[in-house]
Scaffold this motif. Structure first.
Motif, short mmCIF file in Angstrom:
data_model
loop_
_atom_site.label_atom_id
_atom_site.label_comp_id
_atom_site.label_asym_id
_atom_site.label_seq_id
_atom_site.Cartn_x
_atom_site.Cartn_y
_atom_site.Cartn_z
N THR A 1 39.82 24.88 14.33
CA THR A 1 39.18 24.37 13.12
C THR A 1 37.67 24.49 13.24
O THR A 1 37.13 24.74 14.33
CB THR A 1 39.56 22.90 12.89
OG1 THR A 1 39.04 22.12 13.99
CG2 THR A 1 41.07 22.74 12.83
N GLU A 2 36.98 24.31 12.14
CA GLU A 2 35.52 24.38 12.17
C GLU A 2 34.94 23.31 13.07
O GLU A 2 33.93 23.53 13.74
CB GLU A 2 34.97 24.25 10.75
CG GLU A 2 35.27 25.43 9.85
CD GLU A 2 34.57 25.32 8.51
OE1 GLU A 2 33.76 24.39 8.35
OE2 GLU A 2 34.85 26.15 7.64
N MET A 3 35.56 22.15 13.11
CA MET A 3 35.08 21.08 13.98
C MET A 3 35.18 21.48 15.44
O MET A 3 34.27 21.23 16.23
CB MET A 3 35.88 19.81 13.73
CG MET A 3 35.46 18.62 14.61
SD MET A 3 36.49 17.18 14.38
CE MET A 3 38.05 17.77 15.04
N GLN A 4 36.28 22.12 15.82
CA GLN A 4 36.45 22.56 17.20
C GLN A 4 35.46 23.66 17.55
O GLN A 4 34.94 23.70 18.66
CB GLN A 4 37.89 23.05 17.41
CG GLN A 4 38.93 21.95 17.32
CD GLN A 4 40.34 22.50 17.30
OE1 GLN A 4 40.60 23.55 16.72
NE2 GLN A 4 41.26 21.78 17.93
N ARG A 5 35.19 24.56 16.62
CA ARG A 5 34.26 25.67 16.89
C ARG A 5 32.82 25.21 16.94
O ARG A 5 31.96 25.91 17.49
CB ARG A 5 34.43 26.77 15.85
CG ARG A 5 35.77 27.48 15.90
CD ARG A 5 35.75 28.74 15.09
NE ARG A 5 35.57 28.48 13.66
CZ ARG A 5 36.55 28.27 12.81
NH1 ARG A 5 37.81 28.27 13.23
NH2 ARG A 5 36.31 28.06 11.53
N SER A 6 32.52 24.08 16.38
CA SER A 6 31.13 23.61 16.35
C SER A 6 30.62 23.27 17.74
O SER A 6 29.41 23.22 17.96
CB SER A 6 31.02 22.38 15.44
OG SER A 6 31.77 21.30 15.96
N ASN A 7 31.52 23.03 18.69
CA ASN A 7 31.11 22.67 20.05
C ASN A 7 31.05 23.86 21.00
O ASN A 7 30.77 23.70 22.18
CB ASN A 7 32.09 21.62 20.62
CG ASN A 7 32.07 20.33 19.83
OD1 ASN A 7 31.01 19.89 19.36
ND2 ASN A 7 33.24 19.71 19.67
N GLU A 8 31.34 25.07 20.51
CA GLU A 8 31.34 26.25 21.36
C GLU A 8 29.91 26.69 21.69
O GLU A 8 29.07 26.83 20.80
CB GLU A 8 32.08 27.40 20.69
CG GLU A 8 33.57 27.17 20.55
CD GLU A 8 34.26 28.36 19.92
OE1 GLU A 8 33.57 29.25 19.39
OE2 GLU A 8 35.50 28.41 19.96
N LEU A 9 29.67 26.94 22.98
CA LEU A 9 28.36 27.46 23.39
C LEU A 9 28.26 28.96 23.13
O LEU A 9 27.18 29.48 22.82
CB LEU A 9 28.12 27.17 24.87
CG LEU A 9 27.94 25.71 25.26
CD1 LEU A 9 27.74 25.59 26.77
CD2 LEU A 9 26.76 25.09 24.52
N PHE A 10 29.37 29.66 23.26
CA PHE A 10 29.40 31.10 23.07
C PHE A 10 30.50 31.45 22.06
O PHE A 10 31.59 31.88 22.45
CB PHE A 10 29.63 31.82 24.41
CG PHE A 10 28.63 31.44 25.47
CD1 PHE A 10 27.36 31.99 25.47
CD2 PHE A 10 28.96 30.51 26.45
CE1 PHE A 10 26.44 31.63 26.44
CE2 PHE A 10 28.05 30.14 27.41
CZ PHE A 10 26.78 30.70 27.41
N PRO A 11 30.24 31.24 20.79
CA PRO A 11 31.26 31.48 19.77
C PRO A 11 31.58 32.96 19.63
O PRO A 11 30.77 33.83 19.97
CB PRO A 11 30.60 30.93 18.49
CG PRO A 11 29.13 31.05 18.75
CD PRO A 11 28.96 30.79 20.22
N TRP A 12 32.78 33.23 19.13
CA TRP A 12 33.18 34.61 18.88
C TRP A 12 33.96 34.67 17.59
O TRP A 12 34.37 33.65 17.04
CB TRP A 12 33.93 35.21 20.06
CG TRP A 12 35.14 34.47 20.55
CD1 TRP A 12 35.26 33.13 20.78
CD2 TRP A 12 36.41 35.03 20.90
NE1 TRP A 12 36.50 32.83 21.27
CE2 TRP A 12 37.23 33.97 21.34
CE3 TRP A 12 36.93 36.32 20.91
CZ2 TRP A 12 38.54 34.15 21.77
CZ3 TRP A 12 38.24 36.51 21.34
CH2 TRP A 12 39.01 35.43 21.76
N THR A 13 34.18 35.87 17.09
CA THR A 13 34.73 36.06 15.75
C THR A 13 36.26 36.15 15.76
O THR A 13 36.87 36.42 16.80
CB THR A 13 34.17 37.35 15.12
OG1 THR A 13 34.63 38.48 15.89
CG2 THR A 13 32.65 37.33 15.12
#
Length: 286
Positions: free
Chosen positions: A246-258
């Motif tokens: 979810t967007e909430m879970q991805r908000s904490n990523e230091l190195f996000p990916w697509t």
């Protein structure tokens, strides 16, 4: 007056009147071998029940203890994407990966253990064709299985949450992607298990290899450092987590990916696992 005589093969030469096995025949043979063991349907059935039970149990827990949420928590339940988290939980995904990977591994290690694989290769010397048929049949069966499990999980969990007006439809942002990613996780894990089993050729060692590669490595590799995060992103379970997050879970990523990168990992792992199974199974037994 002379009489015509039928030509005879020269002494020492063996004639073969039987046609070579067609690829369709190999597919049919692999289909029969898949369901020849009584344990196979039971394994699929128990896996489906376990995965669906994990998801339904999580959704029912939110339904039962709904009163413990305050007004803000109830209103943000859908906004934060929790219904999608309930639709296919991480625990259920781990059960699916472990069980289906084991099925994929045993589909080849079982034949090596009984010696059936040598009989098959003697009857059909085209080993790559035999293994390619095994790859296709396993992929087809587990894709249908994964679609069934993912579809039932989504429908049942949202039916439960609808009692609290907290469910989401399939056209909700991210819902269809979650169902498709969860469904395709089954053939991906099965092909990885088949490839590992083809290389190791021992049931116990192959299952351990599946656990290490598919489940332990994503946990060991930290997402807090760039190098280990990149390595983690190349693994199929991490790709599933990205596609279903979810967007909430991805908000904490230091190195996000697509999501495109995660789908690419799916495709490359499926192709690589299929290739390993076909070409590693082509080498001769010692």
């Amino acid at each position: 007056m002379t009489t015509a005589t039928a030509p005879t093969a020269p002494a020492g030469r063996v004639t073969r009147d039987e046609p070579r096995a067609r690829f369709g025949d190999l597919l049919a043979a692999e289909w029969l071998k898949t369901w020849s063991l009584r344990s196979t349907p039971w394994m699929y059935a128990l896996t489906a029940l376990a995965v669906i039970a994990f998801n339904v149990g999580t959704a029912y827990d939110h339904y039962k203890y709904w009163y413990q949420y305050d007004a803000s928590g109830r209103s943000d339940f859908v906004t934060l994407g929790i219904p999608l988290v309930d639709a296919f939980t991480t625990n259920s995904a781990m059960v699916l990966v472990l069980a289906v990977a084991a099925i994929g591994a045993v589909s080849v290690t079982g034949e090596y253990g009984t010696g059936l694989i040598r009989t098959t290769f003697t009857a059909v010397p085209a080993r790559r064709s035999v293994m390619a048929a095994k790859v296709l049949v396993l992929a087809a069966v587990t894709t249908v299985f994964g679609a069934l499990v993912a579809g039932v999980s989504f429908a049942s969990t949202q039916a439960i949450l609808s009692g609290r007006n907290a469910s989401v439809p399939l056209d909700h942002p991210g819902a269809l992607r979650l169902v498709v990613a969860s469904a395709l996780l089954a053939p991906l894990a099965a092909l990885a298990g088949l490839a590992i089993g083809t290389v190791i050729r021992h049931t116990g060692g192959s299952i351990v290899g599946c656990v290490v590669v598919l489940l332990l490595l994503p946990m060991v590799l930290s997402d807090r450092r760039h190098l280990t995060a990149v390595l983690q992103h190349t693994l199929p379970f991490s790709a599933w987590e990205r596609l279903t997050s979810t967007e909430m879970q991805r908000s904490n990523e230091l190195f996000p990916w697509t999501t495109g990168g995660a789908w690419t990992v799916y495709v490359l792992w499926a192709l690589l696992a299929g290739a390993v199974a076909v070409f590693a199974g082509n080498r001769r037994d010692q």
